[in-house]
Design an enzyme around this catalytic site. Structure first.
Site, mmCIF file in Angstrom:
data_model
loop_
_atom_site.group_PDB
_atom_site.id
_atom_site.type_symbol
_atom_site.label_atom_id
_atom_site.label_comp_id
_atom_site.label_asym_id
_atom_site.label_seq_id
_atom_site.Cartn_x
_atom_site.Cartn_y
_atom_site.Cartn_z
ATOM 1 N N LYS A 76 20.904 2.557 -12.909
ATOM 2 C CA LYS A 76 20.297 2.191 -11.629
ATOM 3 C C LYS A 76 19.603 0.840 -11.800
ATOM 4 O O LYS A 76 18.965 0.592 -12.830
ATOM 5 C CB LYS A 76 19.291 3.269 -11.208
ATOM 6 C CG LYS A 76 18.683 3.056 -9.819
ATOM 7 C CD LYS A 76 17.824 4.250 -9.392
ATOM 8 C CE LYS A 76 17.202 4.054 -8.022
ATOM 9 N NZ LYS A 76 16.410 5.216 -7.583
ATOM 10 N N SER A 151 17.363 7.195 -2.954
ATOM 11 C CA SER A 151 17.661 5.812 -3.188
ATOM 12 C C SER A 151 18.691 5.545 -4.282
ATOM 13 O O SER A 151 19.205 4.430 -4.369
ATOM 14 C CB SER A 151 16.359 5.083 -3.569
ATOM 15 O OG SER A 151 15.857 5.576 -4.801
ATOM 16 N N SER A 175 15.096 11.040 -4.842
ATOM 17 C CA SER A 175 16.153 10.037 -4.959
ATOM 18 C C SER A 175 17.228 10.293 -6.013
ATOM 19 O O SER A 175 18.213 9.565 -6.073
ATOM 20 C CB SER A 175 15.549 8.663 -5.219
ATOM 21 O OG SER A 175 15.105 8.133 -3.999
HETATM 22 N N1 GLN Z 1 13.447 8.906 0.286
HETATM 23 C C1 GLN Z 1 12.138 8.883 -0.281
HETATM 24 C C2 GLN Z 1 11.453 7.575 0.062
HETATM 25 O O1 GLN Z 1 11.999 6.862 0.803
HETATM 26 C C3 GLN Z 1 12.212 9.099 -1.764
HETATM 27 C C4 GLN Z 1 12.668 7.906 -2.501
HETATM 28 C C5 GLN Z 1 12.700 8.113 -3.983
HETATM 29 O O2 GLN Z 1 12.691 9.214 -4.478
HETATM 30 N N2 GLN Z 1 12.692 7.005 -4.684
HETATM 31 O O3 GLN Z 1 10.405 7.271 -0.396
#
Ligand code: GLN
Length: 484
Positions: A76, A151, A175
């Site tokens: 990532k 994400s 995410s």
């Molecule tokens: N979707 C969540 C956010 O927008 C979690 C994102 C994540 O776990 N990095 O913060």
């Protein structure tokens, strides 16, 4: 070959039936063929990947190997990587090359696993659809009109499309698990503190945790073996003895107590998802598990709590991007203040700015007690609910996400609708507990459905055992998108 478990690929390499260079080249060929349509990778550098693969082959020739030496992996783009660009999906870091490796990257390098490149992600890991990336949305390999989740959307899509045998992800509010669910792969967020955050670009430090994403629980166990371990450079890294997460994979599930949280199966749950999750629970029963109902009465507050705490921490963490030390700087400005303002106005996207504003607001003198402190108290109540629940069960099962993949653009105009995607995943982050998602079916449109398991602190080996036994009895995880 692309369907083989990591252990088989590693054995082929160790037995010199396949070189790491050959294997890495075949994945690079798939990336070249599929990435233009899927946009799962931000940075690919075939030459660097092949150099790392040749180094792995040299290690094998010298008899210096680990269980996964030579098997390539995609990272990532939130992990700093020496010599590779690290963008975090942002214009702010579009040209940033870190001078060092994140701990996680170091661990994979030490294991002799070549990098296939850096995967696309929501900007600074803020999002549930990978649409906030400065580098454009990732497409879901099951249907290119749909989002892959976020994400870690690039990571999930590249594993689902077999452009990489495995990938790293990070999970602040879901995410790893939510994109794993939407792309039909297996992903695990470990107990907070098990994997070092050193060199992992910070979003919300009390929640961020890195973990593996792969085709199966068996593969995730091997990857977790590489990722975990104490690191003095992260003050939240836990000093614990190293575990072998594969050790319990083959244990029978006899006597396992699976907790079903009443709140996760309440009215709002999509019927198709509910049916697939319940079918998975029935499968676990056939394998020897018993089911108990548990309660997580405060879990419904997880979204509002998270959207106070995560932005608060983000507003502080992201203050370092000021045009002086890293990445982007506005080309024209009148003085220092103007340089800060223009750099941040031009360097950050809309969602990141929204979070910075919310965070600065809830931390401000007049509102700190009303929002931030209150949210911290409810966070404790949510964690306490889990402690109670684990008195009567070994693992909690439920849906990973309230929906399957949605169409690109469907939720971009409504941030709150987007936030609701993490309804079931955020509670585990707030409590610091391990959680995983594994495929358990498809909806009528042919899009994958994910089963979430949440375990008690440090119960990763048990969760992987449950997931592996389920995957031995079913083949959802082995299905792949058409044309892949
Ligand atoms: N979707 C969540 C956010 O927008 C979690 C994102 C994540 O776990 N990095 O913060």
């Amino acid at each position: 070959m692309f369907e083989q478990p990591l252990s088989t690929l590693a054995a082929l390499i160790a037995d010199r039936k396949l070189s790491s260079r050959e294997l890495t080249q075949s994945y690079l060929d798939r990336i070249a063929a599929l990435n233009p349509a899927l946009n799962a990778f931000i940075t690919v550098d075939a030459e660097k990947s092949l150099q790392e693969a040749s180094a792995a082959d040299a290690r094998i020739a010298a008899g210096d190997m680990t269980p996964l030496t030579g098997v390539p992996i995609a990272h990532k783009d939130i992990f700093c990587t020496d010599g590779w660009r690290t963008t975090c999906g942002s214009h702010m870091l579009h040209n940033f090359v870190a001078p060092y490796d994140a701990h996680v990257i170091r661990q994979f390098k030490a294991a002799g696993m070549p990098s296939l490149g850096k995967t696309n992600m929501d900007e600074f890991a803020m999002g549930s659809s990978n649409e906030t990336s400065y580098f454009g949305a990732v497409k879901n390999p099951w249907n290119h009109d749909y989002v892959p989740g976020g994400s870690s959307g690039g990571a999930a899509a590249c594993v689902a499309a077999r452009m990489a045998p495995a990938a790293t992800g990070t999970d602040t509010g879901g995410s790893i698990r939510q994109p794993a669910s939407l792309c039909g792969i297996t992903g695990l967020k470990p107990t907070y503190g098990l994997v070092s955050r050193y060199g992992m670009i910070a979003f919300a430090s009390s929640l961020d945790q890195a973990g593996p994403m792969a085709k199966s629980a068996e593969d995730c166990a091997l990857l977790l073996n590489v990722m975990t371990g104490f690191d003095a450079k992260d003050s939240t890294s836990l000093e614990r003895e190293k575990e072998d997460y594969s050790r319990d994979l083959v244990k029978p599930l006899t006597g396992l107590r699976v907790g079903l949280p009443r709140e996760f199966f309440a009215d709002g749950l999509n019927a198709e998802i509910g049916a697939s999750v319940m079918a998975a629970v029935d499968e676990l029963k056939k394998l020897g598990a018993t089911v108990v109902e548990v309660e997580l009465p405060n879990a419904k507050l997880a979204i509002p709590v998270y959207y106070v705490l995560a932005p608060a921490e983000a507003s502080s963490n992201l203050s370092r991007f000021d045009g002086v030390r890293y990445g982007y700087r506005a080309p024209e400005y009148s003085d220092l203040n103007d340089m800060y303002c223009k750099t941040r106005a031009q360097g950050f996207g809309a969602e990141v700015k929204r979070r910075i504003l919310i965070g600065a607001y809830v931390l401000s003198a007049g509102y700190y007690d009303a929002y931030y402190l209150q949210a911290q108290k409810i966070r404790r109540l949510i964690a306490n609910d889990f402690t109670e629940a684990f008195k009567t069960c070994d693992v909690i099962a439920g849906p990973t996400a309230p929906n399957t993949a949605f169409k690109l653009g469907a939720k971009t105009d409504d941030p709150v609708e987007m936030y609701l995607n993490d309804l079931y995943t955020i509670p585990a982050n707030l409590a610091g507990l391990p959680g995983m998602s594994l495929p358990c079916g498809f909806d009528q449109a042919g899009l994958p459905i994910g089963l979430q398991l949440v375990g008690d602190y440090f119960s990763e080996a048990k969760m992987l055992n449950v997931a592996h036994q389920y995957q031995r009895a079913t083949d959802w995880h082995a299905r792949k998108p058409e044309g892949v």
